[in-house]
Design a protein around this motif. Structure first.
Motif, short mmCIF file in Angstrom:
data_model
loop_
_atom_site.label_atom_id
_atom_site.label_comp_id
_atom_site.label_asym_id
_atom_site.label_seq_id
_atom_site.Cartn_x
_atom_site.Cartn_y
_atom_site.Cartn_z
N ILE A 72 0.84 -1.19 0.00
CA ILE A 72 0.00 0.00 0.00
C ILE A 72 0.87 1.24 0.00
CG2 ILE A 72 -1.86 1.23 1.19
CD1 ILE A 72 -2.50 -1.75 0.43
N LYS A 73 0.56 2.16 -0.90
CA LYS A 73 1.22 3.47 -0.90
C LYS A 73 0.15 4.50 -0.54
CE LYS A 73 4.29 6.48 -3.44
NZ LYS A 73 5.05 6.72 -2.24
N LEU A 74 0.47 5.34 0.43
CA LEU A 74 -0.44 6.41 0.82
C LEU A 74 -0.11 7.69 0.07
CD1 LEU A 74 -0.48 5.91 4.72
CD2 LEU A 74 -1.99 4.89 3.00
N GLU A 75 -1.10 8.56 -0.07
CA GLU A 75 -0.86 9.86 -0.71
C GLU A 75 0.00 10.74 0.19
OE1 GLU A 75 -4.79 11.31 -1.50
OE2 GLU A 75 -5.07 9.93 -3.18
N ARG A 76 -0.26 10.67 1.51
CA ARG A 76 0.49 11.45 2.49
C ARG A 76 0.91 10.54 3.62
NH1 ARG A 76 -4.15 13.39 1.46
NH2 ARG A 76 -5.01 12.79 3.48
N GLN A 77 2.03 10.86 4.26
CA GLN A 77 2.53 10.03 5.37
C GLN A 77 2.58 10.82 6.67
OE1 GLN A 77 4.38 10.27 2.40
NE2 GLN A 77 3.55 8.39 1.55
N ARG A 78 1.64 11.70 6.85
CA ARG A 78 1.57 12.42 8.13
C ARG A 78 1.16 11.45 9.22
NH1 ARG A 78 -2.08 17.08 5.73
NH2 ARG A 78 -3.47 15.34 6.11
N GLU A 79 1.54 11.76 10.45
CA GLU A 79 1.26 10.86 11.57
C GLU A 79 -0.23 10.53 11.68
OE1 GLU A 79 2.11 10.40 16.36
OE2 GLU A 79 2.81 12.19 15.31
N PRO A 93 -10.36 -8.58 10.20
CA PRO A 93 -9.87 -9.93 10.51
C PRO A 93 -9.14 -10.59 9.35
CG PRO A 93 -12.26 -9.93 10.26
CD PRO A 93 -11.82 -8.49 10.23
N GLU A 94 -9.38 -10.16 8.13
CA GLU A 94 -8.70 -10.75 6.97
C GLU A 94 -7.21 -10.44 6.95
OE1 GLU A 94 -12.73 -9.08 5.51
OE2 GLU A 94 -11.09 -8.42 6.80
N VAL A 95 -6.83 -9.33 7.60
CA VAL A 95 -5.43 -8.91 7.62
C VAL A 95 -4.75 -9.59 8.79
CG1 VAL A 95 -3.84 -6.96 7.80
CG2 VAL A 95 -6.00 -6.70 6.56
N LEU A 96 -3.84 -10.51 8.49
CA LEU A 96 -3.13 -11.23 9.55
C LEU A 96 -1.88 -10.51 10.00
CD1 LEU A 96 -3.47 -14.97 8.53
CD2 LEU A 96 -5.01 -13.53 9.84
N ASP A 97 -1.20 -9.87 9.07
CA ASP A 97 0.03 -9.14 9.38
C ASP A 97 0.00 -7.83 8.62
OD1 ASP A 97 1.53 -11.27 10.85
OD2 ASP A 97 1.42 -12.28 8.90
N CYS A 98 0.51 -6.78 9.24
CA CYS A 98 0.65 -5.50 8.55
C CYS A 98 1.88 -4.80 9.10
CB CYS A 98 -0.59 -4.64 8.74
SG CYS A 98 -0.53 -3.08 7.82
N TYR A 99 2.74 -4.37 8.20
CA TYR A 99 4.00 -3.74 8.59
C TYR A 99 4.13 -2.37 7.93
CZ TYR A 99 5.30 -8.45 9.98
OH TYR A 99 5.33 -9.68 10.58
N LEU A 100 4.57 -1.39 8.70
CA LEU A 100 4.98 -0.11 8.17
C LEU A 100 6.37 -0.32 7.57
CD1 LEU A 100 4.50 2.97 7.90
CD2 LEU A 100 5.51 3.22 10.17
N MET A 101 6.56 0.09 6.33
CA MET A 101 7.76 -0.28 5.59
C MET A 101 8.60 0.94 5.19
SD MET A 101 7.31 -3.58 5.36
CE MET A 101 8.50 -4.09 4.14
N THR A 102 9.85 0.66 4.88
CA THR A 102 10.68 1.65 4.21
C THR A 102 10.61 1.33 2.72
OG1 THR A 102 12.67 0.27 4.32
CG2 THR A 102 12.28 1.79 6.17
N GLY A 103 11.08 2.25 1.90
CA GLY A 103 11.12 1.98 0.46
C GLY A 103 9.96 2.61 -0.29
N GLN A 104 9.61 2.02 -1.42
CA GLN A 104 8.62 2.58 -2.33
C GLN A 104 7.19 2.55 -1.79
OE1 GLN A 104 9.36 4.05 -5.36
NE2 GLN A 104 11.45 3.84 -4.61
N ARG A 105 6.88 1.59 -0.95
CA ARG A 105 5.53 1.43 -0.41
C ARG A 105 5.52 1.74 1.08
NH1 ARG A 105 1.76 0.71 -4.48
NH2 ARG A 105 2.92 -0.07 -6.26
#
Length: 155
Positions: A72-79, A93-105
């Protein structure tokens, strides 16, 4: 956070291998009597080192054979934008893992679904309805090579 000694690490390794082990069996395995062993386990639970106990379920056998990895890429990355996204995702519940990432996404998440139509409904009914989504890129797992819940705790 308390410093883990060799016995604590043995306890953690044993509990990772078998979360249903009795205190008596665990104590014998790590070389303690049951009372001090139970005390150590309780202290690690209270400190948040041991976060809980769970059964590991075969997702295919319960009708969820699809594993999708959505970048997922967001339009803005404000807190506040990150917080809003994370609050929504934490309720799905469908989302088992979610990570905030470095890089393009900005985020990478693992989503399970019964079939491609169910994944499409997830995308249309939930993910794309969030404000601030710039793009979604999905890859589907063809097979699982390895999955582990055991952290490589040093001896």
């Amino acid at each position: 956070m308390p410093k883990l000694d060799a016995i604590d690490r043995k306890i953690i390794r044993s509990l990772q291998e078998d979360g249903k082990i009795s205190i008596g069996e665990l104590a014998e395995k790590v070389g303690l009597s049951p009372s001090p062993c139970a005390r150590r386990v309780r202290l690690m639970e209270q400190a948040g080192i041991i976060k809980g106990y769970a059964a590991i379920i075969d997702q295919k056998k319960v009708g969820l054979p699809i594993s999708a990895f959505a970048s997922i890429k967001l339009e803005r990355q404000r807190e506040e934008d990150l917080d809003r996204f994370e609050d929504a995702v934490s309720r799905w519940p469908e989302v088992l893992d979610c990570y905030l990432m470095t890089g393009q996404r900005d985020y990478l998440m693992r989503v399970v679904a019964a079939d491609l139509e169910a994944y499409e409904r997830f995308i249309k009914d939930k993910l794309t309805r969030l404000d601030n989504i710039a793009s979604i890129e999905t890859s589907f797992a063809l097979g699982q090579v390895k999955r582990a819940e055991l952290l490589p705790i040093a001896r």
